[in-house]
Design a protein around this motif. Structure first.
Motif, mmCIF file in Angstrom:
data_model
loop_
_atom_site.group_PDB
_atom_site.id
_atom_site.type_symbol
_atom_site.label_atom_id
_atom_site.label_comp_id
_atom_site.label_asym_id
_atom_site.label_seq_id
_atom_site.Cartn_x
_atom_site.Cartn_y
_atom_site.Cartn_z
ATOM 1 N N UNK A 35 0.844 -1.193 0.000
ATOM 2 C CA UNK A 35 0.000 0.000 0.000
ATOM 3 C C UNK A 35 0.879 1.243 0.000
ATOM 4 N N UNK A 36 0.555 2.169 -0.867
ATOM 5 C CA UNK A 36 1.236 3.459 -0.922
ATOM 6 C C UNK A 36 0.186 4.522 -0.600
ATOM 7 N N UNK A 37 0.423 5.236 0.495
ATOM 8 C CA UNK A 37 -0.593 6.146 1.021
ATOM 9 C C UNK A 37 -0.021 7.534 1.267
ATOM 10 N N UNK A 38 -0.942 8.466 1.516
ATOM 11 C CA UNK A 38 -0.571 9.842 1.823
ATOM 12 C C UNK A 38 -1.425 10.318 2.988
ATOM 13 N N UNK A 39 -0.853 11.218 3.761
ATOM 14 C CA UNK A 39 -1.576 11.882 4.847
ATOM 15 C C UNK A 39 -1.385 13.374 4.634
ATOM 16 N N UNK A 40 -2.497 14.123 4.636
ATOM 17 C CA UNK A 40 -2.385 15.571 4.429
ATOM 18 C C UNK A 40 -2.197 16.266 5.764
ATOM 19 N N UNK A 41 -1.038 16.877 5.941
ATOM 20 C CA UNK A 41 -0.736 17.646 7.140
ATOM 21 C C UNK A 41 -1.400 19.010 6.972
ATOM 22 N N UNK A 60 -3.991 -6.076 8.246
ATOM 23 C CA UNK A 60 -2.987 -7.127 8.091
ATOM 24 C C UNK A 60 -3.522 -8.438 8.663
ATOM 25 N N UNK A 61 -2.679 -9.467 8.710
ATOM 26 C CA UNK A 61 -3.100 -10.783 9.169
ATOM 27 C C UNK A 61 -3.513 -10.844 10.625
ATOM 28 N N UNK A 62 -3.100 -9.858 11.406
ATOM 29 C CA UNK A 62 -3.481 -9.812 12.809
ATOM 30 C C UNK A 62 -4.669 -8.913 13.077
ATOM 31 N N UNK A 63 -5.204 -8.312 12.017
ATOM 32 C CA UNK A 63 -6.371 -7.448 12.162
ATOM 33 C C UNK A 63 -6.054 -5.986 12.422
ATOM 34 N N UNK A 64 -4.769 -5.630 12.467
ATOM 35 C CA UNK A 64 -4.418 -4.217 12.633
ATOM 36 C C UNK A 64 -4.824 -3.457 11.378
ATOM 37 N N UNK A 65 -5.357 -2.261 11.571
ATOM 38 C CA UNK A 65 -5.856 -1.481 10.437
ATOM 39 C C UNK A 65 -4.951 -0.288 10.147
ATOM 40 N N UNK A 66 -4.892 0.057 8.855
ATOM 41 C CA UNK A 66 -4.113 1.186 8.360
ATOM 42 C C UNK A 66 -4.965 1.888 7.313
ATOM 43 N N UNK A 67 -4.739 3.161 7.106
ATOM 44 C CA UNK A 67 -5.517 3.822 6.072
ATOM 45 C C UNK A 67 -4.934 5.151 5.680
ATOM 46 N N UNK A 68 -5.547 5.715 4.653
ATOM 47 C CA UNK A 68 -5.132 7.022 4.189
ATOM 48 C C UNK A 68 -5.604 7.288 2.782
ATOM 49 N N UNK A 69 -5.067 8.354 2.238
ATOM 50 C CA UNK A 69 -5.335 8.782 0.876
ATOM 51 C C UNK A 69 -4.453 7.941 -0.046
ATOM 52 N N UNK A 70 -5.033 7.289 -1.043
ATOM 53 C CA UNK A 70 -4.239 6.427 -1.925
ATOM 54 C C UNK A 70 -3.256 7.235 -2.759
ATOM 55 N N UNK A 71 -2.118 6.645 -2.972
ATOM 56 C CA UNK A 71 -1.061 7.240 -3.775
ATOM 57 C C UNK A 71 -0.669 6.226 -4.840
ATOM 58 N N UNK A 72 -0.066 6.687 -5.904
ATOM 59 C CA UNK A 72 0.480 5.753 -6.896
ATOM 60 C C UNK A 72 1.457 4.830 -6.176
ATOM 61 N N UNK A 73 1.474 3.564 -6.569
ATOM 62 C CA UNK A 73 2.369 2.603 -5.954
ATOM 63 C C UNK A 73 1.669 1.531 -5.147
ATOM 64 N N UNK A 74 0.320 1.563 -5.088
ATOM 65 C CA UNK A 74 -0.428 0.471 -4.444
ATOM 66 C C UNK A 74 -0.433 -0.695 -5.414
#
Length: 145
Positions: A49-55, A96-110
């Motif tokens: 996953x390739x993501x972005x976060x807007x500061x 992921x396999x343990x159920x931890x979640x991640x997220x954000x604005x999609x970026x090229x590279x996913x």
């Protein structure tokens, strides 16, 4: 507030190829199909996953990569135009396999493992993005249809 009215158009169901780039492929499909405004949803899995976060204070995107296999828990976005070219703005939540979640604005590279996409065209005057001085972002224009 900015608003516009559209009619529902064709719904496209698309399966992305393993190894393809999620954002690039949806953008390419929209361009090839002459889609100017749409709502997008997707699910499946990615190899990376390739993501972005807007500061908001610095008014810049900070990019980050999660370089492992992840499930797409939810993916949502839209297609609109920037300078006459289709632009995909999408966010996703991954786990992921343990159920931890991640997220954000999609970026090229996913990098896609297996992904199914629903693109609902919205018919009417195309949605255009303009630079918003208050946020520093390219947002839907102030003169929507």
């Amino acid at each position: 507030m900015t608003s516009g009215s559209f009619r529902s158009g064709p719904v496209h169901l698309v399966r992305l190829d393993t190894g393809s780039d999620l954002v690039e492929e949806i953008t390419r499909f929209a361009g090839d199909a002459a889609i100017t405004t749409a709502w997008v949803g997707f699910l499946g899995a990615v190899r990376r996953a390739s993501l972005r976060y807007y500061d908001q204070e610095a008014r810049r995107y900070d990019d980050f990569v999660i370089d492992r296999h992840l499930e797409v828990v939810a993916g949502v976005g839209n297609v609109s135009l920037i300078d006459g070219t289709p632009f995909v703005h999408a966010h996703a939540a991954f786990s992921d396999g343990g159920g931890a979640a991640f997220g954000g604005n999609l970026n090229a590279g996913c990098e896609v493992f297996a992904l199914e996409v629903r693109i609902e065209e919205l018919l009417g005057e195309p949605m255009r993005r303009e630079r918003d001085d208050c946020t520093g972002l390219n947002l839907w224009g102030g003169t929507l249809p």
